[in-house]
Design a protein around this motif. Structure first.
Motif, mmCIF file in Angstrom:
data_model
loop_
_atom_site.group_PDB
_atom_site.id
_atom_site.type_symbol
_atom_site.label_atom_id
_atom_site.label_comp_id
_atom_site.label_asym_id
_atom_site.label_seq_id
_atom_site.Cartn_x
_atom_site.Cartn_y
_atom_site.Cartn_z
ATOM 1 N N GLY A 150 0.820 -1.196 0.000
ATOM 2 C CA GLY A 150 0.000 0.000 0.000
ATOM 3 C C GLY A 150 0.859 1.253 0.000
ATOM 4 O O GLY A 150 2.034 1.219 0.356
ATOM 5 N N PHE A 151 0.256 2.359 -0.405
ATOM 6 C CA PHE A 151 1.016 3.602 -0.392
ATOM 7 C C PHE A 151 0.076 4.797 -0.294
ATOM 8 O O PHE A 151 -1.105 4.724 -0.647
ATOM 9 C CB PHE A 151 1.901 3.716 -1.642
ATOM 10 N N ASN A 152 0.623 5.887 0.207
ATOM 11 C CA ASN A 152 -0.022 7.192 0.160
ATOM 12 C C ASN A 152 0.582 7.981 -0.992
ATOM 13 O O ASN A 152 1.791 7.878 -1.266
ATOM 14 C CB ASN A 152 0.177 7.954 1.469
ATOM 15 N N GLY A 153 -0.235 8.758 -1.659
ATOM 16 C CA GLY A 153 0.255 9.531 -2.790
ATOM 17 C C GLY A 153 -0.339 10.917 -2.825
ATOM 18 O O GLY A 153 -1.336 11.213 -2.153
ATOM 19 N N SER A 154 0.302 11.767 -3.618
ATOM 20 C CA SER A 154 -0.222 13.123 -3.835
ATOM 21 C C SER A 154 -0.659 13.249 -5.293
ATOM 22 O O SER A 154 -0.104 12.592 -6.179
ATOM 23 C CB SER A 154 0.856 14.166 -3.505
ATOM 24 N N VAL A 155 -1.671 14.065 -5.527
ATOM 25 C CA VAL A 155 -2.203 14.217 -6.879
ATOM 26 C C VAL A 155 -2.829 15.595 -7.005
ATOM 27 O O VAL A 155 -3.316 16.165 -6.019
ATOM 28 C CB VAL A 155 -3.246 13.102 -7.165
ATOM 29 N N ASN A 156 -2.825 16.124 -8.235
ATOM 30 C CA ASN A 156 -3.422 17.428 -8.501
ATOM 31 C C ASN A 156 -4.319 17.283 -9.716
ATOM 32 O O ASN A 156 -3.854 17.287 -10.854
ATOM 33 C CB ASN A 156 -2.344 18.486 -8.734
ATOM 34 N N GLY A 157 -5.607 17.071 -9.478
ATOM 35 C CA GLY A 157 -6.538 16.890 -10.581
ATOM 36 C C GLY A 157 -6.936 15.439 -10.741
ATOM 37 O O GLY A 157 -7.260 14.746 -9.776
ATOM 38 N N ALA A 158 -6.914 14.967 -12.011
ATOM 39 C CA ALA A 158 -7.329 13.593 -12.299
ATOM 40 C C ALA A 158 -6.411 12.594 -11.580
ATOM 41 O O ALA A 158 -5.248 12.888 -11.293
ATOM 42 C CB ALA A 158 -7.309 13.357 -13.803
#
Length: 284
Positions: free
Chosen positions: A259-267
């Motif tokens: 598992g992981f945490n991620g960052s995203v901007n938009g889609a």
């Protein structure tokens, strides 16, 4: 009168004796102390005999408690896991019964519980508790050996006679090999600018995989910020994930989840393709 004085003297002596006996200082009751439990000892594993039997540096051979004997088709994978996890490693040994021990590694992990969690061995002599919970979760997730049954040997068919070879024009080309792995990518939760995802890798190659690297490419510029059960590196959109020490083994039809945490901007679209040790996987 004399008889009465004699009686009073006897009564006085009897009363004094009783008073001395009752008023004396009682002796304290003996104190019984409970034996202290045997403490763990620190040593090293000099040799691994099988998945649940080791030899320590003092020459003792000990069976690791609560682990069942592996089936014949699982013995090699269990030995490989135990060797990679325990050989030449510092361990803390606790005695359970003569000839049986518990092994706790330097990071505090209990070896028996770790083996069951990863589907390497089954439990025995356990009725409830963490070991039973770990076995149930491994079986439900088909991790390691839990979803694998020993194959039944069959007699191979006799080779076809050369005279029975079909004409050249009727021969069909061999089918391309099936992908050796199936990868399921799932986003569990999202919040503004961030998300959490789970990736499950299943080994369908029919062979044991010892050590793996999984790669994919993010389509929307996502970034991995934290990962567990593996380690990751990222260059632009390309992500490379390498197993942790305790998730290195992928037995046939076994799987591992990270598992992981991620960052995203938009889609936040899922990757369209994955490779395992360079081979293309089926996206589940």
């Amino acid at each position: 009168m004399a008889a009465r004085k004699h009686f009073l003297v006897l009564l006085t002596l009897f009363t004094a004796a009783c008073t001395a006996e009752q008023g004396g200082t009682p002796k304290p009751a003996p104190q019984i102390s409970s034996p202290s439990p045997e403490k763990e000892t620190s040593t090293k594993v000099r040799a691994v005999i099988d998945g649940r039997t080791v030899e320590l540096t003092d020459g003792r051979k000990a069976r690791i408690s609560l682990l069942a004997e592996p089936s014949p088709c699982a013995a090699a994978a269990a030995l490989e896991f135990a060797t990679k996890t325990l050989l030449d490693k510092e361990v803390h040994v606790g005695s359970i019964t003569p000839g049986e021990v518990t092994l706790r590694m330097e990071d505090g992990a209990d070896y028996a519980l770790l083996a069951v969690k990863n589907g390497i061995l089954r439990t025995t002599g356990v009725d409830g508790g963490p070991m039973t919970d770990a076995e149930s979760k491994a079986a439900k997730g088909k991790l390691g050996l839990w979803g694998k049954e020993c194959p039944t040997s069959t007699t191979p068919p006799p080779p076809a006679s050369s005279s029975a070879k079909p004409p050249q024009e009727t021969q069909t080309p061999p089918a391309p090999p099936s992908p050796p792995c199936v990868v399921v990518y799932r986003i569990n939760s999202t919040w503004p600018g961030s998300f959490q995802a789970e990736v499950t890798v299943r080994n369908v190659s029919g062979a044991l995989i010892n050590g793996w690297t999984l790669r994919w490419r993010f389509p929307d510029g996502q970034q991995v910020t934290q990962m567990w059960n593996a380690t990751s590196s990222q260059s632009g959109a390309d992500v490379s994930v390498t197993n942790a020490g305790y998730t290195a083994l992928l037995v046939p039809d076994g799987s591992v989840s990270l598992g992981f945490n991620g960052s995203v901007n938009g889609a936040n679209s899922a990757p369209s393709s994955f490779t395992l040790n360079g081979a293309t996987c089926t996206a589940g």
